[in-house]
Every structure is written in structure tokens, then in C-alpha cells.
Design an enzyme around this catalytic site. Structure first.
Site, mmCIF file in Angstrom:
data_model
loop_
_atom_site.group_PDB
_atom_site.id
_atom_site.type_symbol
_atom_site.label_atom_id
_atom_site.label_comp_id
_atom_site.label_asym_id
_atom_site.label_seq_id
_atom_site.Cartn_x
_atom_site.Cartn_y
_atom_site.Cartn_z
ATOM 1 N N SER A 119 11.862 -14.318 8.969
ATOM 2 C CA SER A 119 12.910 -15.087 9.797
ATOM 3 C C SER A 119 13.756 -14.013 10.170
ATOM 4 C CB SER A 119 13.781 -14.979 8.597
ATOM 5 O OG SER A 119 13.707 -16.605 7.714
ATOM 6 N N HIS A 140 6.644 -16.997 13.850
ATOM 7 C CA HIS A 140 7.855 -17.430 12.755
ATOM 8 C C HIS A 140 8.000 -18.731 13.047
ATOM 9 C CE1 HIS A 140 12.446 -18.092 12.723
ATOM 10 N NE2 HIS A 140 12.163 -17.606 11.365
ATOM 11 N N GLU A 152 7.879 -19.010 17.129
ATOM 12 C CA GLU A 152 8.550 -18.085 17.452
ATOM 13 C C GLU A 152 7.884 -16.583 17.639
ATOM 14 O OE1 GLU A 152 12.343 -17.224 15.509
ATOM 15 O OE2 GLU A 152 13.606 -17.293 17.717
ATOM 16 N N ASN A 190 17.822 -17.457 14.800
ATOM 17 C CA ASN A 190 18.317 -17.528 13.963
ATOM 18 C C ASN A 190 19.585 -16.575 14.337
ATOM 19 O OD1 ASN A 190 17.219 -18.725 11.760
ATOM 20 N ND2 ASN A 190 15.767 -17.028 11.351
#
Ligand code: CAA
Ligand code: NAD
Length: 283
Positions: A119, A140, A152, A190
Site C-alpha cells: 500500500s 497495487h 496502480e 493512499n
């Protein structure tokens, strides 16, 4: 390079979903975890999601059987010896991840690409512990993997175009949408999402509103499918804290300081849905 055989390391909430979507797209999948118990739990979860798809007529019984037949489970990482791609989805801990990558570097064929579903951890640092940094990349997936369209794709500074293209092609074969991102703390997903979640926790911490009211504001006012606190519980509060710490350390900017209430919940073992209690209580 054409990717056919994939190992997914970690059969938790992300790894099981990743194994499922590769198997559905007809890749040969080896699902790895530390124990038979974890593997069984992961496989049972996949079976349940597929059964729901059959029930909802999104998939036939034959397609379900074929998907399950594409997955074998193993607690021996050495079974990665014939894989073209490995996607690592173990706990968000740099020491654990680098150990796994060093092992994979020894075991897998020279052409194999090693991807991490981290993450927030720097892909460049993970790549640097291997002897094939140009073949290391971030892949991701978003939670829940079978539902969310985005992957991602994070390029370490060492990642070559050939590696990027092979992973982009595999992502498209999963019927997912790849987005290319450079390796900076939190990537894009994130870096944008977690400060919002952290700020929502601050509003509870400062007594501005109750968790359910914070969530209502964002659901009814901003059309978010889940409120930020419900989403934090869903992701795992330990993972949220870890990501905030990576942002805070990586940018050295106080705007990323994790809320003390988030730290307190994690210390108490209130990790969200997976532990039965977070901002909400679960059965
Ligand atoms: N696995 C597979 N399918 C699932 C699922 C799961 N874990 N959870 C829900 N679904 C499916 C359900 O089967 C359901 O479809 P059917 O009813 O037709 O079978 C569909 O999704 C909708 O589910 P629900 O009706 O139960 O609930 P919902 O409408 O609230 O949708 C949701 C659930 C898709 C999770 C939605 O709430 C949502 O999109 N939430 C936000 C998710 C999100 O933001 N994810 C990103 C998190 S951040 C991240 O992943 C990156 C990171 O590094 C932390
Ligand atoms: P999880 O705790 O559900 O699963 C992790 C699994 O890895 C467990 O089954 C554990 O037994 C296994 N494991 C630990 N060490 C291992 C090892 N050395 N070899 C093999 N298996 C090992 O965690 P998760 O939520 O699935 O997260 C996994 C990764 O995905 C983390 O890096 C996380 O940051 C990332 N991620 C999580 C989310 C999310 O919403 N939870 C979203 C995107 C990415």
C-alpha cells in the site's frame, strides 16, 4: 514477455482476491501462505465469492469450476521455481517483504517479474534487495479486488519499460484498468485517500461528530460508497496507521501526522472488521 504462471504470496484479504482474478482470466495460479489453515481460509473465501457470482448469473457453474481448477495452494515458496510473475501480498512490513523478495530472487527463473501489492512501502527499496531490480514493480490492487477496477502500477526508479509493459498487459488481461505512477510515499491512491481518513478520525477525536455521523456526511453529502471510518475499518486500522507513518516519515510534513486516536485503537488491537472492532463493532 508473456505471463502464464503466477504465484500470489499471502492468502489474506488481498492475496485471495488477486489469486481469484488471475484464475478467472485463465492464468495458472499458485497461492502461497505460511500455513495450510491460512490457505484453506483464502480458498474458502474465493469459493464463496465465486458461488455468489454463479447465484447472480455473472458466471456459470463450469466457469466457477474452471477458475478453481486454475488455482493450486502451497505453503512452500520454492514452488515459485516455474513462475513468470509473482505478486507479493503479505503483511505491510518492510522486513517481511524484503525477506520474501530475497527468497524469490533465488528461486524464480531469471525472466520472472517480482511485483509487490504494498500500500505504501517504497518499491525502489524492495527492488534494491534483489539482483534483478529492473524486474521489480508495484502492482497495487484495490480492496475488494474482484470488484475494484483500478490497479496502480508503480515504477521503481530501476524498473525497465519491458517490465512495465508486461505488467500493464497482464493487468488488462484481468479486465482491470492500469494507472502508471512513480514511486513516492503513498503513490497516488493512499496519498490522497489516507489523509482524508486520518482527518475523519480527528473529527471524532476532537468531538466534532460521532463516527456514524462523520460517515453519513461523506456518504450522503459526497456520494462516497462507504464513509471514511467504515472504509478505515474495512482496510484495517493497522494498515491505515502504517500508511500514515510512511507519509509522515517520507515527506517530513506534519500535515501527515497520524491521529492519536488511530494509534490508540491499533494499540488496543481494535483493527477494524478483521478483529471484530474498530470504529464499529462487527459480529
Ligand atoms: N469480494 C467480492 N465481492 C464483493 C466483496 C468482496 N469482499 N464485497 C462486496 N462485493 C460485491 C458484492 O458481491 C456485491 O454484489 P452483489 O450483491 O451483486 O453480489 C457488490 O460488491 C456490492 O456489495 P454490497 O451490496 O454488499 O455493498 P456495497 O454496495 O456497499 O458495495 C463495496 C461494497 C463495493 C465494497 C463498496 O462499498 C465500495 O466500493 N466501497 C469503497 C471501497 C474502496 O474504497 N476500496 C479501496 C480501498 S483503499 C485500497 O484498497 C488501497 C489500499 O492500499 C488501502
Ligand atoms: P492480511 O493480513 O489479510 O493478509 C496477509 C497474509 O500474508 C496472511 O494470510 C499471512 O499469513 C500472510 N503472510 C505473512 N507473512 C508471510 C510470508 N512470509 N509468506 C507467505 N505469506 C505470509 O493483509 P492484507 O490486507 O491482505 O494486506 C496484504 C498487503 O496488501 C499489504 O502489503 C497491504 O498493505 C496491501 N494492501 C491492503 C489493502 C487493504 O485494503 N487491506 C489494499 C491494498 C493493498
Amino acid at each position: 514477455m508473456t505471463i502464464k504462471t503466477v504465484m500470489v504470496i499471502g492468502a489474506g484479504q488481498m492475496g485471495a482476491g488477486i489469486a481469484q482474478v488471475f484464475a478467472q482470466a485463465n492464468f495458472t495460479v499458485k497461492l502461497n501462505d505460511l500455513s495450510e489453515e491460512a490457505l484453506e481460509k483464502g480458498l474458502n473465501g474465493i469459493d464463496k465469492v465465486l458461488a455468489r457470482n454463479v447465484e447472480k448469473e455473472r458466471m456459470t457453474e463450469e466457469e466457477k469450476s474452471k477458475t478453481l481448477a486454475n488455482i493450486t495452494t502451497t505453503s512452500d515458496i520454492k514452488d515459485a521455481h516455474d513462475c513468470d510473475l509473482v505478486v507479493e501480498a503479505v503483511v505491510e512490513n518492510m522486513d517481511v517483504k524484503t525477506k520474501v523478495f530475497q527468497q524469490l530472487d533465488e528461486i524464480t527463473p531469471k525472466h520472472a517479474i517480482l511485483a509487490s501489492n504494498t500500500s505504501s512501502l517504497p518499491i525502489t527499496d524492495i527492488a534494491a534487495v534483489t539482483n534483478r531490480p529492473e524486474q521489480v514493480i508495484g502492482m497495487h490492487f484495490m480492496n475488494p479486488v474482484p470488484v475494484m477496477k483500478l490497479v496502480e502500477i508503480i515504477r521503481a526508479i530501476q524498473t525497465t519499460d519491458a517490465t512495465y509493459q508486461a505488467v500493464e498487459e497482464a493487468t488488462k488481461a484481468l479486465n482491470k484498468a492500469p494507472v502508471e505512477v512513480e514511486d513516492y510515499p503513498g503513490f497516488v491512491s493512499n496519498r490522497v485517500l489516507m489523509p482524508m481518513i486520518n482527518e475523519a478520525i480527528y473529527t471524532v477525536f476532537e468531538g466534532v461528530a460521532k463516527p456514524e455521523d462523520v460517515d453519513q456526511v461523506m456518504k450522503l453529502g459526497m456520494n462516497h460508497p462507504m464513509g471514511p471510518l467504515q472504509l478505515a475499518d474495512f482496510i484495517g486500522l493497522d494498515t491505515c496507521l502504517y500508511i500514515m507513518e510512511i507519509l509522515h516519515d517520507g515527506f517530513g510534513d506534519s500535515k501527515y501526522r497520524p491521529c492519536p486516536l488511530l494509534r490508540k485503537y491499533v494499540k488496543a488491537g481494535w483493527l477494524g472488521k478483521k478483529s471484530g472492532r474498530g470504529f464499529y463493532v462487527y459480529d
